[in-house]
Motif scaffolding. Structure first.
Motif, PDB file in Angstrom:
ATOM      1  N   GLU A  28     -72.050  54.591  10.607  1.00 52.29           N
ATOM      2  CA  GLU A  28     -72.331  53.650  11.697  1.00 52.29           C
ATOM      3  C   GLU A  28     -73.710  53.041  11.551  1.00 52.29           C
ATOM      4  O   GLU A  28     -73.903  51.846  11.794  1.00 52.29           O
ATOM      5  CB  GLU A  28     -72.194  54.358  13.039  1.00 52.29           C
ATOM      6  N   GLU A  29     -74.675  53.837  11.132  1.00 49.06           N
ATOM      7  CA  GLU A  29     -76.043  53.340  10.912  1.00 49.06           C
ATOM      8  C   GLU A  29     -76.067  52.315   9.777  1.00 49.06           C
ATOM      9  O   GLU A  29     -76.720  51.266   9.887  1.00 49.06           O
ATOM     10  CB  GLU A  29     -76.966  54.517  10.581  1.00 49.06           C
ATOM     11  N   PHE A  33     -83.694  46.743  19.967  1.00 45.82           N
ATOM     12  CA  PHE A  33     -82.382  46.995  20.553  1.00 45.82           C
ATOM     13  C   PHE A  33     -82.389  48.229  21.428  1.00 45.82           C
ATOM     14  O   PHE A  33     -81.731  48.276  22.465  1.00 45.82           O
ATOM     15  CB  PHE A  33     -81.316  47.114  19.477  1.00 45.82           C
ATOM     16  N   HIS A  34     -83.134  49.239  21.020  1.00 47.52           N
ATOM     17  CA  HIS A  34     -83.227  50.439  21.854  1.00 47.52           C
ATOM     18  C   HIS A  34     -83.905  50.102  23.180  1.00 47.52           C
ATOM     19  O   HIS A  34     -83.492  50.572  24.237  1.00 47.52           O
ATOM     20  CB  HIS A  34     -84.007  51.532  21.120  1.00 47.52           C
ATOM     21  N   GLU A  51     -75.086  44.616   9.375  1.00 47.64           N
ATOM     22  CA  GLU A  51     -74.906  43.516  10.322  1.00 47.64           C
ATOM     23  C   GLU A  51     -76.230  42.833  10.619  1.00 47.64           C
ATOM     24  O   GLU A  51     -76.306  41.606  10.672  1.00 47.64           O
ATOM     25  CB  GLU A  51     -74.272  44.038  11.611  1.00 47.64           C
ATOM     26  N   LEU A  52     -77.282  43.611  10.798  1.00 43.96           N
ATOM     27  CA  LEU A  52     -78.595  43.017  11.040  1.00 43.96           C
ATOM     28  C   LEU A  52     -79.080  42.228   9.833  1.00 43.96           C
ATOM     29  O   LEU A  52     -79.697  41.169   9.979  1.00 43.96           O
ATOM     30  CB  LEU A  52     -79.620  44.109  11.375  1.00 43.96           C
ATOM     31  N   ILE A  72     -73.556  50.435   8.764  1.00 46.94           N
ATOM     32  CA  ILE A  72     -72.864  49.229   9.236  1.00 46.94           C
ATOM     33  C   ILE A  72     -73.792  48.408  10.126  1.00 46.94           C
ATOM     34  O   ILE A  72     -73.865  47.180  10.005  1.00 46.94           O
ATOM     35  CB  ILE A  72     -71.565  49.609   9.972  1.00 46.94           C
ATOM     36  N   ARG A  73     -74.515  49.068  10.997  1.00 48.03           N
ATOM     37  CA  ARG A  73     -75.433  48.358  11.892  1.00 48.03           C
ATOM     38  C   ARG A  73     -76.532  47.658  11.101  1.00 48.03           C
ATOM     39  O   ARG A  73     -76.870  46.502  11.360  1.00 48.03           O
ATOM     40  CB  ARG A  73     -76.038  49.329  12.902  1.00 48.03           C
ATOM     41  N   LYS A  74     -77.071  48.330  10.084  1.00 41.77           N
ATOM     42  CA  LYS A  74     -78.117  47.714   9.262  1.00 41.77           C
ATOM     43  C   LYS A  74     -77.565  46.554   8.445  1.00 41.77           C
ATOM     44  O   LYS A  74     -78.252  45.538   8.254  1.00 41.77           O
ATOM     45  CB  LYS A  74     -78.751  48.755   8.347  1.00 41.77           C
ATOM     46  N   SER A  99     -71.919  59.189  11.734  1.00 42.72           N
ATOM     47  CA  SER A  99     -73.142  58.580  12.264  1.00 42.72           C
ATOM     48  C   SER A  99     -73.916  57.858  11.169  1.00 42.72           C
ATOM     49  O   SER A  99     -74.490  56.794  11.417  1.00 42.72           O
ATOM     50  CB  SER A  99     -74.009  59.631  12.949  1.00 42.72           C
ATOM     51  N   ARG A 131     -81.457  48.262  25.330  1.00 41.18           N
ATOM     52  CA  ARG A 131     -80.401  49.136  25.853  1.00 41.18           C
ATOM     53  C   ARG A 131     -80.932  50.012  26.978  1.00 41.18           C
ATOM     54  O   ARG A 131     -80.254  50.264  27.959  1.00 41.18           O
ATOM     55  CB  ARG A 131     -79.858  50.013  24.736  1.00 41.18           C
ATOM     56  N   GLN A 157     -84.403  47.773  15.372  1.00 45.42           N
ATOM     57  CA  GLN A 157     -83.845  48.969  16.003  1.00 45.42           C
ATOM     58  C   GLN A 157     -84.645  49.331  17.253  1.00 45.42           C
ATOM     59  O   GLN A 157     -84.072  49.671  18.288  1.00 45.42           O
ATOM     60  CB  GLN A 157     -83.861  50.134  15.019  1.00 45.42           C
TER      61      GLN A 157
END
Length: 150
Positions: free
Chosen positions: A58-59, A138-139, A65-66, A61-63, A55, A142, A135
């Motif tokens: 993944e966090e 996006f939340h 990408e942003l 990687i997401r940051k 996790s 979603r 974040q």
């Protein structure tokens, strides 16, 4: 190796007995089991520590990408302003202003290093704030039934 099958001396005389049924099955089963780890369908991690590590990765990687999208968002801020919302748009404008200030400071003949350190810290803080607001956005996208935290 302990998993191999034993071959009796009388079986060595008959080559037909060495074929087929006497091939070591545990080796092929072990090879299939080791390849099963690479199967993307088995995404369940058994260890809690491994789940936490995954996790965190993944966090990150997401940051990352942003962060790669940030220059495009800053360049096209007028176009995306309505979609991003007032608070995120203001944070992006502040981040762009800080970046421009750092650029002009670096272009000087004699940059002031103390001023540059404070400006770099402000840019780091601004980036954290922008990533946090993305974040939240996006939340909210979603799960649209929940009200935004803005």
């Amino acid at each position: 190796m302990a998993t191999e099958l034993a071959v009796l001396p009388q079986q060595l005389d008959d080559p037909a007995q060495l074929k087929g049924s006497h091939t070591p099955q545990p080796r092929t089963r072990a090879a299939k089991d080791s390849l099963k780890i690479l199967d993307p369908a088995s995404k369940k991690l058994s260890c809690l520590e491994a789940q936490r590590i995954a996790s965190v990765l993944e966090e990150c990687i997401r940051k990352a990408e942003l962060s790669t999208l940030l220059p495009y968002c800053l360049h096209s801020l007028n176009r995306f302003g309505v979609v991003l919302g007032a608070e995120l748009t203001g944070a992006l404008q502040e981040h762009r202003r800080l970046g421009d200030n750092l650029q002009t400071l670096l272009e000087r003949q004699e940059p002031r290093w103390g001023e540059m350190g404070a400006l770099q810290q402000a840019i780091r803080s601004s980036l954290r704030n922008v990533l946090r607001l993305f974040q939240v956005l996006f939340h909210h996208m979603r799960f649209p039934t929940q009200s935004p935290v803005f």
